[in-house]
Design a protein around this motif. Sequence first.
Motif, mmCIF file in Angstrom:
data_model
loop_
_atom_site.group_PDB
_atom_site.id
_atom_site.type_symbol
_atom_site.label_atom_id
_atom_site.label_comp_id
_atom_site.label_asym_id
_atom_site.label_seq_id
_atom_site.Cartn_x
_atom_site.Cartn_y
_atom_site.Cartn_z
ATOM 1 N N PRO A 220 0.832 -1.213 0.000
ATOM 2 C CA PRO A 220 0.000 0.000 0.000
ATOM 3 C C PRO A 220 0.863 1.259 0.000
ATOM 4 N N VAL A 221 0.554 2.191 -0.881
ATOM 5 C CA VAL A 221 1.357 3.410 -0.979
ATOM 6 C C VAL A 221 1.058 4.393 0.139
ATOM 7 N N ASP A 222 0.042 4.116 0.948
ATOM 8 C CA ASP A 222 -0.224 4.977 2.106
ATOM 9 C C ASP A 222 0.437 4.431 3.372
ATOM 10 N N GLN A 223 1.286 3.416 3.209
ATOM 11 C CA GLN A 223 2.056 2.881 4.318
ATOM 12 C C GLN A 223 3.549 3.044 4.036
ATOM 13 N N ALA A 224 4.354 2.936 5.082
ATOM 14 C CA ALA A 224 5.793 3.208 4.954
ATOM 15 C C ALA A 224 6.458 2.285 3.942
ATOM 16 N N SER A 225 6.089 1.000 3.935
ATOM 17 C CA SER A 225 6.723 0.047 3.017
ATOM 18 C C SER A 225 6.431 0.406 1.570
ATOM 19 N N GLY A 226 5.193 0.781 1.288
ATOM 20 C CA GLY A 226 4.831 1.156 -0.071
ATOM 21 C C GLY A 226 5.480 2.455 -0.500
ATOM 22 N N ARG A 227 5.524 3.443 0.403
ATOM 23 C CA ARG A 227 6.161 4.726 0.065
ATOM 24 C C ARG A 227 7.659 4.543 -0.189
ATOM 25 N N ASP A 228 8.289 3.667 0.588
ATOM 26 C CA ASP A 228 9.709 3.423 0.401
ATOM 27 C C ASP A 228 9.970 2.761 -0.946
ATOM 28 N N LEU A 229 9.147 1.779 -1.313
ATOM 29 C CA LEU A 229 9.312 1.110 -2.607
ATOM 30 C C LEU A 229 9.085 2.098 -3.748
ATOM 31 N N LEU A 230 8.084 2.943 -3.630
ATOM 32 C CA LEU A 230 7.810 3.941 -4.657
ATOM 33 C C LEU A 230 8.993 4.897 -4.803
ATOM 34 N N ALA A 231 9.565 5.295 -3.676
ATOM 35 C CA ALA A 231 10.707 6.211 -3.701
ATOM 36 C C ALA A 231 11.917 5.574 -4.369
ATOM 37 N N ARG A 232 12.046 4.245 -4.299
ATOM 38 C CA ARG A 232 13.165 3.563 -4.953
ATOM 39 C C ARG A 232 12.916 3.340 -6.442
ATOM 40 N N TYR A 233 11.654 3.172 -6.825
ATOM 41 C CA TYR A 233 11.346 2.952 -8.231
ATOM 42 C C TYR A 233 11.461 4.235 -9.064
ATOM 43 N N VAL A 234 11.081 5.371 -8.492
ATOM 44 C CA VAL A 234 11.023 6.614 -9.273
ATOM 45 C C VAL A 234 12.365 6.959 -9.917
ATOM 46 N N PRO A 235 13.486 6.983 -9.183
ATOM 47 C CA PRO A 235 14.757 7.302 -9.854
ATOM 48 C C PRO A 235 15.182 6.251 -10.876
ATOM 49 N N ARG A 236 14.822 4.982 -10.628
ATOM 50 C CA ARG A 236 15.162 3.934 -11.607
ATOM 51 C C ARG A 236 14.419 4.190 -12.926
#
Length: 481
Positions: A220-236
């Motif tokens: 879930p992007v409204d949880q820390a795990s989802g936000r962290d994964l999203l933050a790692r995907y964006v620069p890639r």
Amino acid sequence: MMTLVAAVLSGLLWLGGTGLHPIWGLTWVAPLPLLLASFRVRARTALGAAVLAWLIGQLGVLAYYHVTLSMPVPEVAGVVLLGAALAAGTVLLARALLLRGRTATAVLAVPALWVLGEYAASRLLPHGAWWSLAYTQADVRPVIQLTALTGVWGVTYLLVAVPVALAALRMSPRVAVACLLAVVAAAGGWSAWSLSRPTAGTGALTVGLAAMEQSDDGLPVDQASGRDLLARYVPRVAGLAARGARVVVLPEKVFGVTDTTLPVVVDAFRPVTSGGTSVVVGAVLRRPDTANNVALVLGAGGTVTPYAKQHLIPGLEDWLTPGHDDVIVDGRFGVAICKDLDFPGLVRRYRAQGARVMLVPALDFTSDGWLHSRMALVRGVEDGLTVVRAADYGRLTVTDARGRVLGEDDAQLLVTMRPAAQGTVYARTGDWFPVAAVPLFLLALWSSRTRAERVTRRTGACPPPDRPRRPGRRRSLAGGG
């Protein structure tokens, strides 16, 4: 004892020539020991040997079926018994025809049995054309070209016809060689012509693929795990776009979103999409009453085009609701998800609607990474499509309409290609080959029941009678009669 040895040998050849990592050359000769042994034994002995051989050949995938795919034991047993029935039926039918001198019928008609069995399974079971011998040849481009004409069914036909013809050399060498040359020449001629055609269309396209390991599906992007994964995907993704990617495909079920949190993903990739690069994101879209496995195509201006997976994995995805609509973006990009590509009809529909490239988020189960990526490759050859597939626990692959792997990795990929502009016979005609196999199979059945010719004395193949003779009265030597 020799029959047992033949069964074990064929079983080991099937074990190595099928499954998740097949050695393609073994598939061609796997039934041969069984066929040769069947000439000297009763039909019921040949039946038992064929079943034993297939069971040995399936030892490498039983854990995959039951543990990885969570298939119930009865379903696993059903799949294994289906293969055993086809193996046994092939051996018994070929045996009956060859012992009757019907060599041409054996070589040309017996393979129809396996073709029809695979086709029936693809229509009746919820796994599509997942279960086919043809995928064992996915890395052999001259062979796999045949799917552009016949679908996978033509390759299966070849894989059965060749060992039957080799076994028939003992019975009628001239006829067996003639039939073998005819089959190989027809398939080889098509492959040579197919490979000689130009594959590239007009206009180069650069695509990027990226995958990162994650602890769970649909974070879930409204949880820390989802936000962290999203933050790692964006620069890639931004890095791939900076290197020229006009489309970037991410794996299946990367994020978990709702209608409320979906804008978080859209906004995160907006700097990329505003520059003209589309991003395909796999996600689980949850609503109050339903949940869908979706591919979100993020375009310029914040547009979102969702596609819902149409073919869900039984057992593992029963909590999801399947979609029913095809999605084509920009008139040439078809969107599908993982298991959807196990269904030839779905990809054929996309080709009929003008799709030239399939964009496919996927997941896989690590051990089946090669196999499932090659199934996608075969779908591309069948219909004349480029397939861009990103699997999180599998492989990132870009394959073209002639079965070439243009790029393959497990973390990141950037490939420039020219999508094919040509369709295929199979894309236009569909599953005509299994229909043509019906009269061949009926011919084989009818011929196997006709009167036997005297071929066993000449070849030395002398099987015991399948039905024991009734005891008769002996003449008395002293009775004068």
